[in-house]
Design a protein around this motif. Structure first.
Motif, short mmCIF file in Angstrom:
data_model
loop_
_atom_site.label_atom_id
_atom_site.label_comp_id
_atom_site.label_asym_id
_atom_site.label_seq_id
_atom_site.Cartn_x
_atom_site.Cartn_y
_atom_site.Cartn_z
N GLY A 82 15.50 8.29 -7.28
CA GLY A 82 16.02 9.40 -8.18
C GLY A 82 16.95 10.32 -7.29
O GLY A 82 17.25 11.41 -7.92
N GLY A 83 17.53 9.82 -6.36
CA GLY A 83 18.72 10.64 -5.62
C GLY A 83 18.25 12.01 -5.27
O GLY A 83 18.95 13.14 -5.37
N GLU A 84 16.94 12.01 -4.67
CA GLU A 84 16.43 13.32 -4.37
C GLU A 84 16.11 13.35 -2.87
O GLU A 84 15.52 14.08 -2.25
CB GLU A 84 14.97 13.56 -4.95
N LEU A 85 16.78 12.28 -2.20
CA LEU A 85 16.40 12.25 -0.57
C LEU A 85 16.89 13.34 0.13
O LEU A 85 16.31 13.95 1.24
CB LEU A 85 16.84 10.97 0.03
N ASP A 86 17.90 14.01 -0.31
CA ASP A 86 18.56 15.04 0.05
C ASP A 86 17.48 16.42 0.11
O ASP A 86 17.55 17.27 1.00
CB ASP A 86 19.72 15.77 -0.73
N ALA A 87 16.70 16.53 -0.83
CA ALA A 87 15.80 17.63 -0.89
C ALA A 87 14.55 17.28 0.18
O ALA A 87 14.23 18.35 0.87
CB ALA A 87 15.09 17.51 -2.30
N TRP A 88 14.39 16.16 0.46
CA TRP A 88 13.22 15.79 1.41
C TRP A 88 13.86 16.08 2.81
O TRP A 88 13.38 16.80 3.78
CB TRP A 88 12.92 14.41 1.36
N ALA A 89 15.29 16.09 3.13
CA ALA A 89 15.95 16.09 4.31
C ALA A 89 15.81 17.60 4.36
O ALA A 89 15.75 18.24 5.66
CB ALA A 89 17.32 15.57 4.32
N GLU A 90 16.21 18.39 3.34
CA GLU A 90 16.35 19.86 3.54
C GLU A 90 14.79 20.27 3.91
O GLU A 90 15.05 21.41 4.64
CB GLU A 90 16.83 20.51 2.14
#
Lengths: 99, 272
Positions: A82-90
């Motif tokens: 879903g292209g949401e790994l950034d949010a988990w990294a944040e």
């Protein structure tokens, strides 16, 4: 004259409201990943580790070793797709900073 | 997964040149992996993730003990020669997803069972939950090995449904994987049993030397009487697996088992 002043005041008020609404819209709500309460078998750190292992390692061994949980692997796959790994990294960055 | 394998193959092919692609150091590997997934993580976060001592094993394991490793290496050698690396990486990631999804339900079930036992152990431990984590780390490792065997055995039915001309090759491949999985199960059971025996020996030595208090000694003794299945055992029994008795374990891989895990995330009870 007084009527013209009233109209001007109303126009100013409407403009102010519009500007306020626009600025509210310009600052998006935080990503749900950043704020949602996580179950005990899910952490931002674990999701990132699972993502790394899906990409570069043996994720099942990591589950067997207790390094990551099945829930974190599932979430990592969802986040990558879903292209949401950034949010988990944040989220992980924030939690690390709070420690 | 395949990225690492592919890179390892490349290293072999060019005689060691290219080690930068598969970083020697865990932090670099983590950083590269996250970058390949489109994540820019801070140095602090990368270092924090890389600090997990078990992470190194899981990264290295891919190069030494993965299913069908030889086939993957051959595939990747071919891919290195011609394919676009990014496209290949996406395909490898997709394969990794599929491999997980193939056994995910078995995993979730095994994990949930072990976690329930772990939670019960912690509830009873009253401050000695560290023993629970150690005990169940083996529990989960064996549960994993058993889950893999269970999954592979379940594939025999699927092979029976194949056209006759494909059946023999598929069965041979499955048999090979099953042999490896059974070997892995044996190794894991032996490792866990040896570790439990060593813990028991240390505890007995400690008790004999009188260095532990009565309360502490009893507590430790009790925890050591729990074999790797979490089932009460007599002290001194090492739970060495009977290699001739695999059938029982395979019929009931998660129930009669041994092994253990760190259900509360990696032996860090209470972390989550």
């Amino acid at each position: 004259m007084g009527r013209r002043a009233s109209l001007a005041a109303i126009a100013a008020l409407l403009t102010a409201l519009a500007v306020t609404a626009c600025s509210a819209a310009a600052s998006p709500a935080p990503h749900p990943t950043l704020t949602r309460e996580l179950p005990s078998d899910l952490s931002a750190r674990g999701v990132l580790l699972a993502a790394v292992l899906l990409s570069e390692g043996d994720v099942e061994r990591a589950v067997a070793d207790g390094l990551v949980t099945p829930a974190e692997v599932d979430e990592a796959i969802r986040a990558i797709e879903g292209g949401e790994l950034d949010a988990w990294a944040e989220r992980a960055e924030r939690e690390l900073a709070e420690d | 997964m395949g990225i690492a394998v592919g890179t390892a193959a490349a290293v072999l092919l060019v005689g060691g040149i290219g080690t930068a692609a598969y970083a020697d150091d865990v932090s670099s590997t983590v950083s590269l992996a996250l970058a390949s997934l489109g994540v820019e993580a801070s140095e602090e976060l990368v270092d924090d993730l890389a600090e997990e001592e078990l992470l190194d094993d899981a990264l290295v394991e891919d190069l030494s003990d993965g299913d069908d490793l030889a086939e993957e290496v051959v595939d990747d050698e071919e891919s290195i020669a011609g394919e676009d690396a990014e496209e290949s990486g996406d395909e490898d990631l997709e394969e990794s997803f599929l491999a997980w999804n193939e056994r995910a339900e078995l995993w979730r079930t095994a994990f949930a069972e072990v976690k329930d036992e772990f939670d019960a152990c912690r509830a009873e431990a009253e401050g000695g939950s560290g023993d629970c984590a150690v005990t169940f780390s083996g529990r989960l490792q064996v549960a994993f090995a058993e889950t893999l065997v269970e999954f592979l055995e379940s594939q025999s039915a699927a092979i029976a449904a194949l056209p006759e001309d494909e059946r023999a090759a598929a069965q041979a491949k499955l048999d090979k994987r099953l042999d490896r999985a059974l070997e892995k199960l044996d190794r894991t059971q032996e490792r866990v049993a040896d570790r439990d025996a060593a813990r028991l020996e240390r505890a007995l030595t400690k008790l004999e030397s009188g260095s532990g208090g009565d309360d502490q000694g009893e507590g430790e003794g009790e925890s050591l009487e729990t074999d790797s299945t979490g089932t009460p055992e007599k002290p001194g029994k090492t739970d060495k697996p009977d290699k001739t008795d695999k059938t029982d374990k395979l019929e009931n891989p998660n129930g009669g088992g041994n092994g253990g895990g760190k259900p509360d995330h990696a032996g860090k009870p209470g972390e989550r």
